[in-house]
Motif scaffolding. Sequence first.
Motif, mmCIF file in Angstrom:
data_model
loop_
_atom_site.group_PDB
_atom_site.id
_atom_site.type_symbol
_atom_site.label_atom_id
_atom_site.label_comp_id
_atom_site.label_asym_id
_atom_site.label_seq_id
_atom_site.Cartn_x
_atom_site.Cartn_y
_atom_site.Cartn_z
ATOM 1 N N PHE A 141 35.785 52.063 44.016
ATOM 2 C CA PHE A 141 35.172 50.974 43.018
ATOM 3 C C PHE A 141 33.782 51.008 42.904
ATOM 4 C CE2 PHE A 141 38.969 49.324 44.891
ATOM 5 C CZ PHE A 141 39.763 49.003 43.517
ATOM 6 N N ASP A 142 33.123 50.949 41.703
ATOM 7 C CA ASP A 142 31.842 50.796 41.226
ATOM 8 C C ASP A 142 31.292 49.339 41.314
ATOM 9 O OD1 ASP A 142 29.112 50.953 40.635
ATOM 10 O OD2 ASP A 142 29.574 51.773 38.526
ATOM 11 N N LEU A 143 30.604 48.944 42.395
ATOM 12 C CA LEU A 143 30.516 47.503 42.618
ATOM 13 C C LEU A 143 29.166 47.101 41.758
ATOM 14 C CD1 LEU A 143 30.275 47.303 46.598
ATOM 15 C CD2 LEU A 143 32.127 46.436 44.775
ATOM 16 N N ASN A 144 28.520 47.940 40.767
ATOM 17 C CA ASN A 144 27.576 47.740 40.028
ATOM 18 C C ASN A 144 28.496 47.133 38.710
ATOM 19 O OD1 ASN A 144 25.202 48.325 41.385
ATOM 20 N ND2 ASN A 144 25.736 50.348 41.296
ATOM 21 N N LYS A 145 29.488 47.506 38.434
ATOM 22 C CA LYS A 145 30.181 47.017 37.212
ATOM 23 C C LYS A 145 31.237 45.813 37.352
ATOM 24 C CE LYS A 145 29.842 51.742 35.256
ATOM 25 N NZ LYS A 145 30.337 52.776 34.443
ATOM 26 N N CYS A 146 31.662 45.654 38.613
ATOM 27 C CA CYS A 146 32.535 44.643 39.074
ATOM 28 C C CYS A 146 32.535 44.069 40.312
ATOM 29 C CB CYS A 146 34.105 44.935 38.626
ATOM 30 S SG CYS A 146 34.606 46.230 39.703
ATOM 31 N N MET A 147 32.781 42.824 40.523
ATOM 32 C CA MET A 147 32.898 42.297 41.813
ATOM 33 C C MET A 147 34.346 42.458 42.402
ATOM 34 S SD MET A 147 32.508 38.091 42.542
ATOM 35 C CE MET A 147 31.066 37.894 41.441
ATOM 36 N N ILE A 148 34.362 42.584 43.585
ATOM 37 C CA ILE A 148 35.827 42.653 44.508
ATOM 38 C C ILE A 148 35.789 41.827 45.461
ATOM 39 C CG2 ILE A 148 37.222 44.378 45.459
ATOM 40 C CD1 ILE A 148 35.566 46.685 44.062
ATOM 41 N N ALA A 149 37.045 41.107 45.664
ATOM 42 C CA ALA A 149 37.393 40.150 46.776
ATOM 43 C C ALA A 149 38.911 40.438 47.294
ATOM 44 C CB ALA A 149 37.103 38.669 46.517
ATOM 45 N N GLU A 150 38.938 40.387 48.659
ATOM 46 C CA GLU A 150 40.345 40.454 49.116
ATOM 47 C C GLU A 150 40.708 39.380 49.771
ATOM 48 O OE1 GLU A 150 42.615 43.737 52.419
ATOM 49 O OE2 GLU A 150 40.414 43.894 51.861
ATOM 50 N N ASN A 151 41.645 38.924 49.566
ATOM 51 C CA ASN A 151 42.147 37.715 50.170
ATOM 52 C C ASN A 151 43.947 37.843 50.745
ATOM 53 O OD1 ASN A 151 42.159 34.840 51.150
ATOM 54 N ND2 ASN A 151 43.202 34.245 49.156
ATOM 55 N N LEU A 152 44.316 37.808 51.905
ATOM 56 C CA LEU A 152 45.359 37.845 52.327
ATOM 57 C C LEU A 152 45.979 39.289 51.985
ATOM 58 C CD1 LEU A 152 46.536 34.203 51.801
ATOM 59 C CD2 LEU A 152 45.765 35.141 53.872
ATOM 60 N N GLY A 153 45.154 40.239 51.940
ATOM 61 C CA GLY A 153 45.819 41.617 51.597
ATOM 62 C C GLY A 153 45.915 41.884 50.228
ATOM 63 N N GLN A 154 45.618 40.939 49.324
ATOM 64 C CA GLN A 154 45.649 41.151 47.720
ATOM 65 C C GLN A 154 44.082 41.439 47.507
ATOM 66 O OE1 GLN A 154 47.876 38.388 45.760
ATOM 67 N NE2 GLN A 154 47.431 39.382 43.715
ATOM 68 N N CYS A 155 43.935 42.246 46.637
ATOM 69 C CA CYS A 155 42.653 42.505 45.977
ATOM 70 C C CYS A 155 42.455 41.689 44.427
ATOM 71 C CB CYS A 155 42.339 44.185 45.795
ATOM 72 S SG CYS A 155 41.692 44.690 47.354
ATOM 73 N N TYR A 156 41.244 41.376 44.142
ATOM 74 C CA TYR A 156 40.873 40.779 43.114
ATOM 75 C C TYR A 156 39.647 41.379 42.362
ATOM 76 C CZ TYR A 156 44.170 36.821 44.812
ATOM 77 O OH TYR A 156 44.953 36.065 45.360
ATOM 78 N N PHE A 157 39.719 41.433 41.228
ATOM 79 C CA PHE A 157 38.603 42.011 40.367
ATOM 80 C C PHE A 157 38.033 41.327 39.427
ATOM 81 C CE2 PHE A 157 41.883 45.095 41.836
ATOM 82 C CZ PHE A 157 41.274 45.834 42.859
ATOM 83 N N GLY A 158 36.821 41.574 39.199
ATOM 84 C CA GLY A 158 35.838 41.108 38.289
ATOM 85 C C GLY A 158 36.013 39.457 38.158
ATOM 86 N N PRO A 159 36.345 39.126 37.229
ATOM 87 C CA PRO A 159 36.699 37.534 36.844
ATOM 88 C C PRO A 159 37.594 36.865 37.591
ATOM 89 C CG PRO A 159 36.463 38.816 34.551
ATOM 90 C CD PRO A 159 36.646 39.690 35.660
ATOM 91 N N ASP A 160 38.623 37.628 38.073
ATOM 92 C CA ASP A 160 39.536 37.090 38.967
ATOM 93 C C ASP A 160 38.941 36.417 40.328
ATOM 94 O OD1 ASP A 160 41.815 37.092 36.950
ATOM 95 O OD2 ASP A 160 42.264 39.196 37.993
ATOM 96 N N CYS A 161 37.557 37.133 40.750
ATOM 97 C CA CYS A 161 37.031 36.668 41.933
ATOM 98 C C CYS A 161 36.576 35.404 41.434
ATOM 99 C CB CYS A 161 35.801 37.910 42.227
ATOM 100 S SG CYS A 161 36.551 39.542 42.875
ATOM 101 N N MET A 162 36.334 34.942 40.567
ATOM 102 C CA MET A 162 35.526 33.789 40.288
ATOM 103 C C MET A 162 36.521 32.815 40.346
ATOM 104 S SD MET A 162 32.451 34.312 39.916
ATOM 105 C CE MET A 162 31.801 32.869 39.252
ATOM 106 N N HIS A 163 37.744 33.070 40.060
ATOM 107 C CA HIS A 163 38.950 32.282 40.081
ATOM 108 C C HIS A 163 39.430 31.938 41.606
ATOM 109 C CE1 HIS A 163 42.357 30.071 38.628
ATOM 110 N NE2 HIS A 163 43.067 30.956 39.340
ATOM 111 N N LEU A 164 39.237 32.861 42.378
ATOM 112 C CA LEU A 164 39.733 32.841 43.692
ATOM 113 C C LEU A 164 39.101 31.573 44.599
ATOM 114 C CD1 LEU A 164 41.569 34.351 45.688
ATOM 115 C CD2 LEU A 164 39.419 35.626 46.565
#
Length: 80
Positions: free
Chosen positions: A8-31
Motif C-alpha cells: 500500500f502507498d501510505l502517501n495516498k491513503c491511511m490504513i488501520a487494522e482492527n480485530l484482523g480487518q483492514c480499513y482504508f482511507g476514509p473508513d479509518c476515520m470512521h473506525l
Amino acid sequence: MDVRAADFDLNKCMIAENLGQCYFGPDCMHLPSLVPGRSGFVNRTIATILSRRSLARRLYSFLRSSRSATLCVLGRSLIA
C-alpha cells in the motif's frame, strides 16, 4: 493481515487494522467511532462526528490535503 507487508502507498491513503480487518482511507476515520468508551466531552464529540460517514470522509479529505501542504511548507518528503 500484516499492514506493513501489504503493498500500500501510505502517501495516498491511511490504513488501520482492527480485530484482523483492514480499513482504508476514509473508513479509518470512521473506525474510532466504533470503539466503546465515550467518556468525556471530547471523546463523545469525536465519536459523534466520526460516526457519520459523510463527515468522516470530508474530514479525511481535509486532513490528507493538510498533511501534503504541511510537508511542502516544511520541505519534507513523502514516506519512502
